[in-house]
Design a protein around this motif. Structure first.
Motif, mmCIF file in Angstrom:
data_model
loop_
_atom_site.group_PDB
_atom_site.id
_atom_site.type_symbol
_atom_site.label_atom_id
_atom_site.label_comp_id
_atom_site.label_asym_id
_atom_site.label_seq_id
_atom_site.Cartn_x
_atom_site.Cartn_y
_atom_site.Cartn_z
ATOM 1 N N SER A 87 -30.245 11.074 42.174
ATOM 2 C CA SER A 87 -30.766 11.988 43.185
ATOM 3 C C SER A 87 -29.642 12.873 43.702
ATOM 4 O O SER A 87 -28.509 12.424 43.901
ATOM 5 C CB SER A 87 -31.372 11.194 44.353
ATOM 6 N N TRP A 88 -29.946 14.137 43.945
ATOM 7 C CA TRP A 88 -28.947 15.057 44.495
ATOM 8 C C TRP A 88 -28.517 14.626 45.894
ATOM 9 O O TRP A 88 -27.439 15.028 46.360
ATOM 10 C CB TRP A 88 -29.505 16.476 44.535
ATOM 11 N N ALA A 89 -29.323 13.825 46.545
ATOM 12 C CA ALA A 89 -28.971 13.371 47.894
ATOM 13 C C ALA A 89 -27.931 12.255 47.869
ATOM 14 O O ALA A 89 -27.395 11.884 48.916
ATOM 15 C CB ALA A 89 -30.220 12.893 48.633
ATOM 16 N N GLU A 90 -27.644 11.707 46.675
ATOM 17 C CA GLU A 90 -26.735 10.562 46.570
ATOM 18 C C GLU A 90 -25.562 10.878 45.639
ATOM 19 O O GLU A 90 -25.263 10.148 44.701
ATOM 20 C CB GLU A 90 -27.502 9.340 46.071
ATOM 21 N N LEU A 91 -24.893 11.972 45.901
ATOM 22 C CA LEU A 91 -23.781 12.398 45.070
ATOM 23 C C LEU A 91 -22.480 11.702 45.461
ATOM 24 O O LEU A 91 -22.366 11.135 46.546
ATOM 25 C CB LEU A 91 -23.608 13.922 45.168
ATOM 26 N N LYS A 92 -21.501 11.775 44.554
ATOM 27 C CA LYS A 92 -20.168 11.212 44.803
ATOM 28 C C LYS A 92 -19.120 12.266 44.480
ATOM 29 O O LYS A 92 -19.426 13.326 43.924
ATOM 30 C CB LYS A 92 -19.951 9.959 43.950
ATOM 31 N N ARG A 93 -17.859 11.958 44.789
ATOM 32 C CA ARG A 93 -16.754 12.896 44.526
ATOM 33 C C ARG A 93 -15.624 12.181 43.779
ATOM 34 O O ARG A 93 -14.516 12.032 44.292
ATOM 35 C CB ARG A 93 -16.218 13.479 45.829
ATOM 36 N N PRO A 94 -15.877 11.765 42.531
ATOM 37 C CA PRO A 94 -14.809 11.073 41.791
ATOM 38 C C PRO A 94 -13.694 12.036 41.390
ATOM 39 O O PRO A 94 -13.904 13.243 41.279
ATOM 40 C CB PRO A 94 -15.539 10.533 40.565
ATOM 41 N N LEU A 95 -12.508 11.481 41.174
ATOM 42 C CA LEU A 95 -11.403 12.227 40.587
ATOM 43 C C LEU A 95 -11.487 12.044 39.078
ATOM 44 O O LEU A 95 -11.409 10.927 38.576
ATOM 45 C CB LEU A 95 -10.056 11.706 41.107
ATOM 46 N N LEU A 96 -11.653 13.138 38.332
ATOM 47 C CA LEU A 96 -11.845 13.035 36.891
ATOM 48 C C LEU A 96 -10.963 14.011 36.136
ATOM 49 O O LEU A 96 -10.840 15.175 36.521
ATOM 50 C CB LEU A 96 -13.317 13.328 36.522
ATOM 51 N N GLY A 97 -10.343 13.535 35.047
ATOM 52 C CA GLY A 97 -9.636 14.406 34.127
ATOM 53 C C GLY A 97 -10.590 14.941 33.072
ATOM 54 O O GLY A 97 -11.775 14.572 33.040
ATOM 55 N N GLU A 133 -16.463 21.108 50.777
ATOM 56 C CA GLU A 133 -17.401 22.080 51.349
ATOM 57 C C GLU A 133 -18.604 22.274 50.428
ATOM 58 O O GLU A 133 -19.757 22.327 50.904
ATOM 59 C CB GLU A 133 -16.694 23.424 51.576
ATOM 60 N N LEU A 134 -18.370 22.353 49.129
ATOM 61 C CA LEU A 134 -19.472 22.512 48.196
ATOM 62 C C LEU A 134 -20.293 21.229 48.116
ATOM 63 O O LEU A 134 -21.523 21.278 47.972
ATOM 64 C CB LEU A 134 -18.948 22.884 46.812
ATOM 65 N N PHE A 135 -19.631 20.101 48.171
ATOM 66 C CA PHE A 135 -20.325 18.813 48.117
ATOM 67 C C PHE A 135 -21.420 18.737 49.185
ATOM 68 O O PHE A 135 -22.555 18.315 48.908
ATOM 69 C CB PHE A 135 -19.307 17.682 48.317
ATOM 70 N N HIS A 136 -21.090 19.181 50.401
ATOM 71 C CA HIS A 136 -22.076 19.136 51.494
ATOM 72 C C HIS A 136 -23.249 20.085 51.232
ATOM 73 O O HIS A 136 -24.356 19.863 51.755
ATOM 74 C CB HIS A 136 -21.398 19.497 52.819
ATOM 75 N N VAL A 137 -23.028 21.110 50.441
ATOM 76 C CA VAL A 137 -24.117 22.024 50.066
ATOM 77 C C VAL A 137 -24.986 21.389 48.981
ATOM 78 O O VAL A 137 -26.221 21.402 49.056
ATOM 79 C CB VAL A 137 -23.553 23.373 49.586
ATOM 80 N N LEU A 138 -24.349 20.811 47.950
ATOM 81 C CA LEU A 138 -25.078 20.285 46.796
ATOM 82 C C LEU A 138 -26.021 19.146 47.172
ATOM 83 O O LEU A 138 -27.074 18.996 46.550
ATOM 84 C CB LEU A 138 -24.097 19.814 45.723
ATOM 85 N N VAL A 139 -25.656 18.335 48.157
ATOM 86 C CA VAL A 139 -26.532 17.198 48.526
ATOM 87 C C VAL A 139 -27.839 17.665 49.140
ATOM 88 O O VAL A 139 -28.771 16.873 49.294
ATOM 89 C CB VAL A 139 -25.812 16.223 49.488
ATOM 90 N N THR A 140 -27.934 18.971 49.470
ATOM 91 C CA THR A 140 -29.197 19.483 50.029
ATOM 92 C C THR A 140 -30.080 20.123 48.966
ATOM 93 O O THR A 140 -31.167 20.614 49.290
ATOM 94 C CB THR A 140 -28.914 20.532 51.126
ATOM 95 N N PHE A 141 -29.624 20.115 47.683
ATOM 96 C CA PHE A 141 -30.429 20.763 46.640
ATOM 97 C C PHE A 141 -31.809 20.114 46.550
ATOM 98 O O PHE A 141 -31.947 18.890 46.539
ATOM 99 C CB PHE A 141 -29.732 20.651 45.283
ATOM 100 N N GLY A 142 -32.830 20.953 46.484
ATOM 101 C CA GLY A 142 -34.193 20.453 46.410
ATOM 102 C C GLY A 142 -34.809 20.148 47.760
ATOM 103 O O GLY A 142 -35.954 19.691 47.831
ATOM 104 N N THR A 143 -34.073 20.406 48.847
ATOM 105 C CA THR A 143 -34.593 20.175 50.195
ATOM 106 C C THR A 143 -34.763 21.513 50.905
ATOM 107 O O THR A 143 -34.242 22.546 50.455
ATOM 108 C CB THR A 143 -33.623 19.290 51.012
#
Length: 789
Positions: free
Chosen positions: A518-528, A589-599
């Protein structure tokens, strides 16, 4: 194609039928010489078009020279003949095993049942309907045991009864080693207007069938990856599969199911829940019986007292629109002749267009028609496939169930895995598996009297499969998430070059969003980069080739960082650029926007983010002026070069190379994409005896050094070539009247770029590398920088 051959060694005998100008033979020659393992080579090329023969002969001559330079005995032959006719002609060769290798791009053309080609191929035990399958079949028969064939051919042979013998020949005599598919025919073969989906296939005769490598790419931009020394293409995927997942063990038709990735394979496996045939259902499907050109005198624009409705593809959508103004008729007269092709007008029919346009979104589009037009008879055009029972309609509930199944996205994805052409034939539809009668009736009852949306159709099918299997693993969930990510990229203002599946999957990886998440349950991992690619493989079943890492980095992640979508090394900003621990993280800042997608909050959150952070498209437009490189020429003129590696190198030539190696030199000419007209001292060049048309092929930079009376002709090598033999000759001719001595220079941004061109640099020229500005490389041996007379 040449790189796909597993073994090129010993005494090689190559066949290139339908050789054209010899591109494939030339590629094979390069590959054979590079491998340093052949003792001798004989090449037979066949080309029927005499206009091409001079060019093909020129290619063969160059190949022969290349073999001679490498002390490889070679015998190269051009046969001015049709390949199939030539196989049975005296003086050429017969259909016997004689070739070790075959590389081909055969012609695509139907073979008439009464043609010489059909007769000759039958003599060799080959029954087929198209020249391409005839060429491949004949070539297979002429391969020695262990011989290899690589061909680029339409995907249409993968299914249908017409190519069954061809498929059986391949599977009975050869091992399939590698198949490459193209994601889009309109990109890979745009200039040829190819309507078929093409594949490249690699076969080995007499080899035990093992696992098969399947690669795919959106385009045909193949190139050599210098780090891995392998051939790759942009966004190439790779997977290795069991042969039984391509040709099912118990499939008498030998259909080829080519899934580019695990997601495509999941579609095939999910649809296997349906196993009924049309015969089981008591339903038939036929091509519409009205052939317009045969009945043209009886066709009408409007229905009359002696005519009945005629339905053709232009009338079809999810429902029938009739009558319709246009070039196509709406009715047909009932006569003693036409009546034979008219059916009883009662019950429900399901109609499918036989032809789709070049890049239509869906391949199979079904229309429900419930006999609600006037008349006791109905005409169906030859451009339609009609589901019926004994040339009449059938139960409406069953028809609606078929309508749902045929319009499902799952079936469309499945069909594209083995339907390689734009035409959907009745035979193709007969060979599909269908839901059982009970399942179709359940689906039909859910439709009721309404026309369901695509989302409803897909949900009905998904729920029916879950009811049958108890397994909830819909591969369409993955596609839905990718489509959502793509829509977000567009909304965020990413340029068109980043509006693709690779970039969408990268975004999903950076927020750790799996297909069922779900877009409401996103995470912010560090990825290469490599962990991102591994996540994409594990979560979305798409395995990109290892040598595409740089594409992820340069064509997606760099743009994400530039646009403020993600951070580079947020845990350690001073980490070395080439560190294996380099990583990315989506910006908070973008993370807080993306979790609202579809709402309901999405649009306002997106607007706020865009207001505070300009889109990358806007940034690119603004930065063009900001990034222009100021340049003072001859102490009097300031211009600005367009941004980019080419312009930066031109800047370095004037500010670094000139002062060091030609101090006091005047700038006569600069070539630059954004400022080509801004600096050209025509009059000064004319004083030196050279009058050049503005459209002449000038080098990128021209400097005049009065102290030595030398004119320096400098090529800035970033994307275009250096001063090779051909360019040296062009410049020498262009500046032949010059009163100053000519100095030819190839300038490179770094030595890595220089190495790519080292083998073609002309003698009597100079080389300068911008990242080592105090040094020169002299390709002459008798003196340092200076003109050669």
């Amino acid at each position: 194609m040449a790189s796909m051959f597993e073994r090129i060694q010993g005494q090689v005998v190559l066949l290139d039928p339908g050789a054209g100008p010899g591109s494939l033979t030339a590629a094979f020659t390069d590959e054979a010489i590079k491998r340093l393992s052949i003792e001798s080579i004989t090449i037979s090329t066949f080309e029927i078009d005499r206009v091409i023969h001079p060019y093909l002969q020129q290619t063969l001559d160059r190949c022969n020279d290349a073999f001679s330079e490498n002390s490889i005995p070679a015998n190269l032959n051009l046969y001015c003949a049709d390949f199939i006719n030539g196989a049975f002609s005296e003086g050429l060769f017969h259909a016997s095993e004689s070739y070790t290798h075959v590389i081909m791009n055969p012609p695509y053309k139907k073979i008439s049942a009464t043609s010489d080609h059909r007769r000759l191929l039958s003599l060799a035990g080959i029954e087929t309907v198209n020249l391409y399958s005839g060429f491949v079949s004949l070539a297979i028969k002429q391969l020695v045991p262990g011989g290899e064939l690589v061909a680029i051919i339409p995907r249409s042979f993968c299914n249908g009864p017409y190519y069954r013998d061809f498929r059986e020949l391949i599977t009975a005599t050869c091992a399939i080693d590698h198949i490459h598919i193209f994601d889009s025919r309109n990109v890979a073969f745009a200039e040829d207007e190819v309507l078929q989906e093409n594949i490249i296939i690699h076969l080995t005769k007499g080899k035990d069938q093992g696992r098969v490598v399947i690669t795919s790419s959106p385009t045909s931009d193949f190139h050599l990856d210098h780090e891995s020394d392998t051939v790759t293409a942009s966004d190439m995927t790779i997977r290795t599969v069991d042969f039984g997942s391509i040709v099912y063990p118990n499939d008498k038709e030998k259909f080829f199911h080519i899934a580019a990735n695990e997601r495509d394979l999941a579609v095939i496996q999910k649809l296997s829940a349906f196993s009924s045939t049309l015969k089981d259902l008591g339903v038939g499907v036929s091509t519409g019986p009205v052939v317009s050109f045969r009945a043209k005198d009886d066709l009408r624009d409007a229905i009359g007292q002696t005519s009945v409705p005629l339905l053709n593809p232009s009338h079809l959508g999810l429902s029938v629109t009739w009558p319709k103004n246009g070039k196509k008729p709406n009715a047909i007269e009932v006569t003693t002749i036409t009546k034979k092709s008219l059916w009883a007008h009662k019950g429900s029919f399901v109609l499918v267009r036989r032809f789709s346009s070049k890049e239509e979104k869906r391949r199979i589009v079904a229309t429900l028609y419930e006999s609600d037009l006037p008349g006791d008879l109905i005409g169906f055009d030859n451009g339609l496939n009609v589901f019926h029972i004994a040339k009449t309609g059938f139960d409406s509930i069953l028809a609606r169930g078929l309508f749902v199944f045929l319009n499902s996205t799952l079936l469309d994805k499945y069909y594209r895995n083995f339907g390689g052409h734009t035409q959907v034939n009745a035979t193709d539809l007969k060979n599909l598996n269908y839901p059982s009668l009970d399942s179709l009736q359940r689906l039909g009852r859910r439709v009721g009297g309404n026309t369901p949306s695509q989302a409803e159709i897909d949900r009905f099918i998904d729920e029916e499969i879950f009811r049958m299997t108890g397994v909830d693993n819909n591969p369409l969930h993955a596609q839905r998430k990718i489509d959502e990510a793509l829509s977000i990229l567009v909304a965020l203002g990413l340029p068109r070059a980043q509006q693709n599946e690779r970039t969408a999957l990268t975004l999903l990886a950076l927020v750790d969003l799996p297909p069922n998440g779900s877009w409401a349950e996103l995470k912010r991992p560090l990825l290469g980069v490599t962990p991102i690619m591994s996540w994409v493989k594990d979560s979305y079943g798409k395995e990109y080739a290892p040598n595409t890492r740089e594409t992820f980095r340069r064509q997606t992640l760099h743009q994400f960082v530039d646009a403020g979508l993600c951070l580079y090394n947020p845990d350690k900003p001073d980490r070395a650029v080439n560190s294996p621990s380099a990583c990315y993280q989506v910006a908070l800042e973008l993370f807080h926007v993306l979790v609202t997608f579809g709402t309901p909050e999405w649009n306002s959150q997106l607007k706020s983010w865009l207001d505070e952070s300009p889109t990358l498209i806007s940034q690119y437009a603004m930065s063009r002026e900001m990034e222009l490189i100021p340049l003072m020429l001859n102490g009097k003129t300031e211009i600005k070069l367009s941004p980019g590696a080419h312009s930066q190198l031109i800047h370095d030539i004037v500010t670094e190379f000139g002062p060091r190696f030609a101090p006091g030199a005047e700038v006569i000419y600069l070539g630059d994409t954004g400022a080509k007209e801004d600096f050209f001292e025509k009059a000064r060049l004319a004083e030196l005896g050279v009058v050049v048309d503005r459209k002449g092929k000038l080098p990128d930079v021209v400097l005049y050094w009065p102290e030595r009376n030398w004119l320096l002709l400098i090529e800035s090598v970033t994307s275009h070539g250096p001063v090779d033999g051909k360019r040296h000759g062009e410049l020498a001719k262009l500046f032949s009247s010059c009163t100053a001595g000519l100095v030819y220079v190839s300038a490179f941004p770094d030595r890595k770029t220089m190495v790519k061109y080292l083998s073609v640099l002309a003698w009597e020229t100079e080389v300068w590398v911008a990242d080592a500005p105090t040094h020169m490389i002299h390709f002459n041996g008798d003196r340092f920088l200076g003109p050669h007379l």
